[in-house]
Motif scaffolding. Sequence first.
Motif, PDB file in Angstrom:
ATOM      1  N   LEU A  79       0.903  -1.146   0.018  1.00  0.00           N
ATOM      2  CA  LEU A  79       0.154  -0.005  -0.019  1.00  0.00           C
ATOM      3  C   LEU A  79       0.882   1.458  -0.055  1.00  0.00           C
ATOM      4  N   ILE A  83       2.035  -0.104  -5.000  1.00  0.00           N
ATOM      5  CA  ILE A  83       1.103   0.359  -5.642  1.00  0.00           C
ATOM      6  C   ILE A  83       1.324   1.874  -6.076  1.00  0.00           C
ATOM      7  N   PRO A  84       1.865   2.740  -5.295  1.00  0.00           N
ATOM      8  CA  PRO A  84       2.313   4.020  -5.760  1.00  0.00           C
ATOM      9  C   PRO A  84       3.388   4.003  -6.773  1.00  0.00           C
ATOM     10  N   LEU A  87       1.852   2.892  -9.995  1.00  0.00           N
ATOM     11  CA  LEU A  87       0.978   3.972 -10.697  1.00  0.00           C
ATOM     12  C   LEU A  87       1.666   4.972 -11.330  1.00  0.00           C
ATOM     13  N   ALA A 112      -0.817  11.895 -10.165  1.00  0.00           N
ATOM     14  CA  ALA A 112      -1.750  10.632 -10.141  1.00  0.00           C
ATOM     15  C   ALA A 112      -1.451  10.169  -8.687  1.00  0.00           C
ATOM     16  N   LEU A 113      -0.480  10.431  -7.887  1.00  0.00           N
ATOM     17  CA  LEU A 113      -0.251   9.947  -6.715  1.00  0.00           C
ATOM     18  C   LEU A 113      -1.311  10.754  -5.731  1.00  0.00           C
ATOM     19  N   PRO A 115      -4.467  11.828  -5.943  1.00  0.00           N
ATOM     20  CA  PRO A 115      -5.977  11.114  -5.581  1.00  0.00           C
ATOM     21  C   PRO A 115      -5.562   9.581  -4.968  1.00  0.00           C
ATOM     22  N   TYR A 116      -4.279   8.907  -5.317  1.00  0.00           N
ATOM     23  CA  TYR A 116      -4.105   7.554  -4.490  1.00  0.00           C
ATOM     24  C   TYR A 116      -4.017   7.889  -3.211  1.00  0.00           C
ATOM     25  N   TYR A 117      -3.374   8.770  -2.558  1.00  0.00           N
ATOM     26  CA  TYR A 117      -2.979   8.992  -1.180  1.00  0.00           C
ATOM     27  C   TYR A 117      -4.300   9.520  -0.452  1.00  0.00           C
ATOM     28  N   VAL A 119      -7.200   8.658  -1.255  1.00  0.00           N
ATOM     29  CA  VAL A 119      -8.200   7.412  -0.892  1.00  0.00           C
ATOM     30  C   VAL A 119      -7.615   6.751   0.146  1.00  0.00           C
ATOM     31  N   LEU A 120      -6.369   6.723   0.255  1.00  0.00           N
ATOM     32  CA  LEU A 120      -5.677   5.747   1.302  1.00  0.00           C
ATOM     33  C   LEU A 120      -6.053   6.590   2.649  1.00  0.00           C
TER      34      LEU A 120
END
Length: 137
Positions: A79, A83-84, A87, A112-113, A115-117, A119-120
Amino acid sequence: MSDKISHPGVVDSIEGDCVKVRIVQTSACAACKVASHCNASESKVKIVVVFGCDTAKYSTGQEVVVSASREVANRALLLGFGIPLLLLIVVLLIVLRWTGDEGIAALASLGALVPYYIVLWLLRDSIRQQVSFRIED
């Protein structure tokens, strides 16, 4: 090879059902006799937060051992880093192929990172249940 990762530490504080344990993470050569004269040895103080434990059994300054299973450690690494990285590379290659501009591709992959973080962060409570430390008895 052990099926869990454990670190000795000291209870730093207790809040509600949460115990904060201070651990000292050292490099492999930190215990060397000449480590004080060498720049390669280092140690870092980290705070590990253990949720959902019986806080009545612990007091500030008490020495404890915190542990996590290898599965939990692998999930946390996936996580936080796996995944980062994936991505980042995928977005970089896609945008580079579409635009041909390396600068835009680099900015898009870094963007792009975000929105990923986010969401985390939004899923932190469910992740906390899956990725957690325990205090060994």
